[in-house]
Enzyme design. Structure first.
Site, mmCIF file in Angstrom:
data_model
loop_
_atom_site.group_PDB
_atom_site.id
_atom_site.type_symbol
_atom_site.label_atom_id
_atom_site.label_comp_id
_atom_site.label_asym_id
_atom_site.label_seq_id
_atom_site.Cartn_x
_atom_site.Cartn_y
_atom_site.Cartn_z
ATOM 1 N N GLU A 174 50.194 -34.209 30.659
ATOM 2 C CA GLU A 174 50.719 -34.967 29.521
ATOM 3 C C GLU A 174 52.196 -34.691 29.244
ATOM 4 O O GLU A 174 52.550 -34.162 28.182
ATOM 5 C CB GLU A 174 49.885 -34.685 28.270
ATOM 6 C CG GLU A 174 48.407 -34.988 28.452
ATOM 7 C CD GLU A 174 47.595 -34.779 27.181
ATOM 8 O OE1 GLU A 174 48.145 -34.294 26.176
ATOM 9 O OE2 GLU A 174 46.394 -35.096 27.196
ATOM 10 N N GLU A 369 40.694 -35.782 31.098
ATOM 11 C CA GLU A 369 40.310 -35.373 29.737
ATOM 12 C C GLU A 369 39.761 -36.574 28.994
ATOM 13 O O GLU A 369 40.345 -37.663 29.029
ATOM 14 C CB GLU A 369 41.500 -34.855 28.919
ATOM 15 C CG GLU A 369 41.977 -33.489 29.274
ATOM 16 C CD GLU A 369 43.114 -33.014 28.357
ATOM 17 O OE1 GLU A 369 43.204 -33.467 27.199
ATOM 18 O OE2 GLU A 369 43.918 -32.210 28.844
HETATM 19 O O1 IFM Z 1 43.674 -30.192 23.267
HETATM 20 C C1 IFM Z 1 44.435 -31.236 23.804
HETATM 21 C C2 IFM Z 1 44.831 -30.923 25.230
HETATM 22 O O2 IFM Z 1 45.513 -29.734 25.336
HETATM 23 C C3 IFM Z 1 45.704 -32.029 25.768
HETATM 24 N N1 IFM Z 1 45.104 -33.311 25.578
HETATM 25 C C4 IFM Z 1 44.591 -33.634 24.275
HETATM 26 C C5 IFM Z 1 43.681 -32.530 23.779
HETATM 27 C C6 IFM Z 1 43.152 -32.883 22.373
HETATM 28 O O3 IFM Z 1 44.183 -33.016 21.477
#
Ligand code: IFM
Length: 462
Positions: A174, A369
């Protein structure tokens, strides 16, 4: 009570070879912040800034995973996952952000990889999930071009040691969050508020990605899978107006195309470049940078949580803010929300995956994710009957299946997150885990969602 009882049907519609995993990140779970030679990262520093993190929480102890790693791997095995996505803490491996490897720090990840492999779980490495060594921030951080080169050097320290046992290396998690939230909005480490610095950070993160992929590929002794993970949503116009359409275009440009266009097409998007020029800003591109950034890679990690609408006017109907910039106002769709106040929009997930397949073809996708925070209510045993999280996972896995049916090449899904953990500026107040963590005792208890995930994986494989 039978804790395996769930009221949500098991996930269906995905093939037996689809990869099922769970994901975490170093600073969010490891703790042991000052052990075995690890130096402070920007998050150690930022979490000590008064008011920066809810409740003054830090990652000093987190889930104490550094000391409980074998038990946590056993937990993953009990869930039957194929793969574990974890990140490597740069300040553990290379404490000064440059120079030689710290054997004790890298040794932890060697033991983790061995433990995973010994339990039949495939490691999926993320090289950078936001814990920049503080010394590199002090030298300028990501807005400073040299950090891209430092990142590639660090990546090679990890790659050299793990390439024999790890198949998949992803560079960044990210980068939008690192650049935009960290250097422009200031709600993430290092907490700076400088628009041009955030653009420079974006460019140098992407450059670091390209340099690292080139270096790893040149040094590989067998073929590997290289990739990057982006957080992406969908940006729709709030209303049927020109201003709202333009706001959605701008949001999509800064959030998604500013990353994927240089990575896949070797150019920054022309409309975004024009928008930036209109405010006197530009990406700090040197000759040859875009060739490096667009180095071919093998898999795109997709982190999806929700989609949003955008309006080109503020609540008072103004089209420009006090600085004279066009308004780009997020409007949350009218759907149920998670504890983060994030709207639940699985149908937009399908749309995103199909759009990636259409606009950036030829790139396998893996959901690295997806998950949700809810206000869990553990019973006296620590068990959480989290219908809400289970339903979130079920609807988003169904969204993946729908995208695949329509042609999107999605090959895997990692639930965020294995454990409740340090949720950045929210500290420990928001729980994304499919396994509950009692932070006082460090006891782990699989929630209903974890048991549902386990049973779904088993059923899909059968
Ligand atoms: O916890 C975070 C993660 O570190 C990166 N993506 C989003 C998740 C939730 O906010």
């Amino acid at each position: 009570m039978n804790p395996t009882t769930t009221r949500i049907p098991l996930a269906t519609g995905l093939p037996p070879k689809f990869v099922w995993g769970v994901a975490t990140a170093s600073y969010q779970i490891e703790g042991a912040a000052a052990e075995d030679g690890r130096t402070p990262s920007i998050w150690d520093t930022f979490s000590r800034v008064p008011g920066a993190v809810h409740n003054g929480d830090t990652g000093d102890v987190a889930c104490d995973h550094y000391h409980r790693m074998p038990q946590d791997v056993a937990l993953m095995k009990s869930l039957g996952v194929d793969s574990y996505r974890f990140s490597v803490a740069w300040p553990r491996v290379q404490p000064h952000g440059r120079g030689p490897v710290n054997e004790a720090g890298l040794g932890f990840y060697e033991r983790l990889v061995d433990e995973l492999l010994g339990n039949g779980i495939t490691p999926w490495v993320t090289l950078y999930h936001w814990d920049l060594p503080q010394e590199l921030e002090d030298a300028g951080g990501w807005p400073h071009r040299d950090t891209a080169y430092r990142f590639a050097d660090y990546a090679m320290l990890v790659f050299d040691r793990l390439q024999d046992r790890v198949d998949t290396f992803t560079t960044l998690n990210e980068p939008w969050c690192s650049a935009w939230l960290g250097y422009h909005v200031g709600v993430h480490a290092p907490g700076r508020r400088d628009f041009d610095a955030s653009l420079a950070a974006t460019h140098h993160l992407l450059l670091g990605h390209g340099l690292a992929v080139q270096a790893m590929r040149a040094a590989e002794t067998r073929p590997h899978t290289y990739g990057i993970t982006l957080n992406m949503g969908t940006a729709d116009p709030h209303g049927d107006t020109e201003a709202d359409r333009d706001a959605a275009r701008r949001a999509d440009g800064m959030g998604l195309r500013l990353y994927l266009d240089p990575l896949r097409r070797g150019e920054y998007p022309a409309d975004v470049v024009a928008d930036l020029a209109a405010r006197g800003s530009a990406m700090p591109v040197h000759d040859g940078d875009l060739e490096v950034i667009s180095t071919p890679f093998d898999v795109l990690g997709v982190n999806f949580y929700f989609g949003q609408d955008f309006a080109g006017t503020d609540a008072d109907g103004n089209t420009h803010d006090e600085q004279g910039e066009p308004v780009v106002r997020a409007v949350l769709p009218d759907t149920p929300r998670t504890a983060m106040d994030w709207p639940i929009t699985p149908e937009r997930f399908t749309r995103l995956l199909l759009r990636l397949h259409r606009d950036y073809p030829g790139l396998p996708l893996v959901v690295t994710e997806n998950g949700a925070a809810f206000d869990d209510q553990p019973d006296e045993t620590g068990y959480v009957a989290d219908d809400d999280r289970t339903a979130y996972l079920a609807s988003h896995i169904a969204a993946v299946a729908a995208a695949r049916e329509q042609g999107a090449d999605v090959r895997g899904y990692f639930a965020w997150s294995l454990l409740d953990n340090f949720e950045w500026a929210y500290g420990y107040a928001k729980r994304f885990g499919i396994v509950h963590v009692d932070y006082a005792t460090q006891e782990r208890t699989p929630k209903q969602s974890a048991l549902w995930y386990r049973d779904s994986i088993a059923a899909l494989r059968a």
